[in-house]
Design a protein around this motif. Structure first.
Motif, PDB file in Angstrom:
ATOM      1  N   ARG A   1       0.834  -1.198   0.000  1.00  0.00           N
ATOM      2  CA  ARG A   1       0.000   0.000   0.000  1.00  0.00           C
ATOM      3  C   ARG A   1       0.875   1.257   0.000  1.00  0.00           C
TER       4      ARG A   1
ATOM      5  N   TYR B   1       0.519   6.759   3.177  1.00  0.00           N
ATOM      6  CA  TYR B   1      -0.512   7.273   4.068  1.00  0.00           C
ATOM      7  C   TYR B   1      -1.370   6.152   4.631  1.00  0.00           C
ATOM      8  N   GLU B   2      -1.383   4.996   3.946  1.00  0.00           N
ATOM      9  CA  GLU B   2      -2.109   3.834   4.452  1.00  0.00           C
ATOM     10  C   GLU B   2      -1.317   3.138   5.558  1.00  0.00           C
ATOM     11  N   SER B   3      -0.055   2.835   5.256  1.00  0.00           N
ATOM     12  CA  SER B   3       0.770   2.121   6.242  1.00  0.00           C
ATOM     13  C   SER B   3       1.126   2.999   7.433  1.00  0.00           C
TER      14      SER B   3
ATOM     15  N   HIS C   1      -0.033  -1.155  10.099  1.00  0.00           N
ATOM     16  CA  HIS C   1       0.680  -2.140   9.282  1.00  0.00           C
ATOM     17  C   HIS C   1       1.035  -3.349  10.139  1.00  0.00           C
TER      18      HIS C   1
ATOM     19  N   CYS D   1      -2.054  -6.290   1.162  1.00  0.00           N
ATOM     20  CA  CYS D   1      -2.652  -4.983   0.886  1.00  0.00           C
ATOM     21  C   CYS D   1      -4.024  -4.947   1.541  1.00  0.00           C
ATOM     22  N   THR D   2      -4.865  -4.007   1.182  1.00  0.00           N
ATOM     23  CA  THR D   2      -6.146  -3.832   1.872  1.00  0.00           C
ATOM     24  C   THR D   2      -7.090  -5.004   1.667  1.00  0.00           C
TER      25      THR D   2
ATOM     26  N   ASN E   1      -6.641   0.038   9.636  1.00  0.00           N
ATOM     27  CA  ASN E   1      -6.579  -0.290   8.216  1.00  0.00           C
ATOM     28  C   ASN E   1      -7.232   0.857   7.441  1.00  0.00           C
ATOM     29  N   PHE E   2      -6.460   1.550   6.612  1.00  0.00           N
ATOM     30  CA  PHE E   2      -7.006   2.657   5.823  1.00  0.00           C
ATOM     31  C   PHE E   2      -7.983   2.104   4.788  1.00  0.00           C
TER      32      PHE E   2
ATOM     33  N   ARG F   1     -12.579   6.247   6.137  1.00  0.00           N
ATOM     34  CA  ARG F   1     -11.124   6.459   6.022  1.00  0.00           C
ATOM     35  C   ARG F   1     -10.289   5.478   6.841  1.00  0.00           C
ATOM     36  N   GLY F   2     -10.903   4.703   7.683  1.00  0.00           N
ATOM     37  CA  GLY F   2     -10.117   3.745   8.446  1.00  0.00           C
ATOM     38  C   GLY F   2     -10.974   2.821   9.292  1.00  0.00           C
TER      39      GLY F   2
ATOM     40  N   LYS G   1      -2.173  12.861   0.540  1.00  0.00           N
ATOM     41  CA  LYS G   1      -1.622  12.093   1.638  1.00  0.00           C
ATOM     42  C   LYS G   1      -0.586  12.764   2.507  1.00  0.00           C
TER      43      LYS G   1
END
Length: 343
Positions: free
Chosen positions: A154, A157-159, A163, A199-200, A247-248, A254-255, A333
């Protein structure tokens, strides 16, 4: 026949409130050969609009990538329609861990070149020669193996907000940016290490695993169903949760909180925080992390300049942003220079 939205997000939000129905947030993807995209796109819109489906769905010649919400009472009808489409029969549906009736406010079914922008020439390698899919239990075992390299596929901004422990988290803005960087950084381990990716929901790993096998990695694995399915299996099987934080997700929530750990900080004051927001100034709309205190002090904005603009009369705000496009900042991000404590 109308094949697009006519209601605004605010109008749709009120309808959802008035309806008082519980909704399910769902995501799924499927790689498949789709010939007539226009017919397929319209077919989905017509049927799903009747079922009050809302969401963001991309269709391309290579398949479909869908993130949506559906009234819980219509879920079985929705699933029945999916099963009526040959390549979507019994497709795995990732159902959100945390539900929000307003995760999506419009139904958008769009035709794209690809269902995930990866920048790859698919004709140059066998996209069906994918890595080994593993469930949560085997994944937990693999990532404790000293011969494993765990990679987060990912974006930064996600991790940043969540993570797996000991994961490599590339500092990238897009999926396509990460592919060559990871190959270069791990080049010396193509033969002697297990490359495990996540990943997501799994879609990015589907293509990445085939790409890395093409590039010479001998032992390639991917987390089946991504973080969403992992969390479901951990709960169902009473396994140890090795994911830290949130988790984004790409909707209004958003999460989703997976563990109580807060591993990121407010981009404005540096205090522990993992709440992503968009700047309230519509001409900016920057995605960043903001705590409650800073939100109150800054009027939900990312900077003093944006706060001043946001306080202007609405018509004046419209005049100032006329002819300017800032949508690329929606998921830009947290890279803005106005953020003192950005990653």
């Amino acid at each position: 026949m109308q094949l697009y939205n006519t209601l605004s997000a605010k109008e749709r939000e009120k309808l959802i409130e008035d309806a008082g129905k519980d909704r399910l947030t769902i995501s799924f993807y499927k790689y498949a050969q789709i010939k007539n995209l226009e017919i397929f796109r319209n077919h989905l819109f017509i049927h799903w609009d009747k079922l009050e489906v809302l969401g963001r769905i991309y269709v391309a010649h290579e398949g479909i990538n869908a993130q949506l919400s559906v009234p819980a009472e219509n879920f079985e009808l929705f699933k029945k329609h999916l099963d009526s489409i040959v390549f979507l029969e019994k497709v795995r549906l990732n159902i959100a861990i945390e539900q929000d009736n307003k995760s999506f406010l419009k139904l958008k079914v769009k035709i794209r070149e690809k269902i995930v922008a990866d920048g790859l020439n698919d004709a140059s390698f066998d996209v069906t020669n994918k890595g080994i899919h593993v469930g949560a239990e085997q994944f937990n075992e693999l990532i404790e193996d000293p011969d494993t390299i765990l990679v987060d596929m990912r974006n930064h901004y996600e991790s940043e907000i969540g993570h797996f422990k000991n994961a490599v988290t590339p500092d990238v803005d897009t999926f396509r940016d990460s592919l060559d960087i990871i190959e270069k950084d791990l080049a010396e381990h193509k033969d002697d290490k297990k490359l495990v990716m996540y990943c997501t929901g799994g879609i990015r790993c589907e293509k990445a695993s085939a790409y890395y096998k093409h590039k010479g990695f001998k032992n390639v694995y991917q987390l089946e169903g991504g973080i969403i399915e992992y969390t479901r299996q951990v709960k169902a099987q009473s396994l140890e949760n090795k994911f830290l934080g949130k988790n984004f997700v790409f909707d209004h929530r958003r999460g989703e909180r997976i563990s109580s750990d807060v591993i990121s900080n407010c981009h404005q004051c540096g205090e522990p925080c993992d709440e992503h927001v968009n700047c309230a100034n519509e001409a900016c709309h920057l995605l960043f992390i903001q705590c409650e205190k800073c939100a109150e002090a800054m009027g939900d904005c990312c900077s003093s300049e944006c706060k001043e603009v946001h306080q202007l009369p609405f018509e004046e705000q419209k005049r100032l942003r006329k002819g300017k496009k800032a949508s690329n900042k929606i998921f830009k991000k947290g890279r803005s220079e106005v953020l003192r404590y950005k990653k």
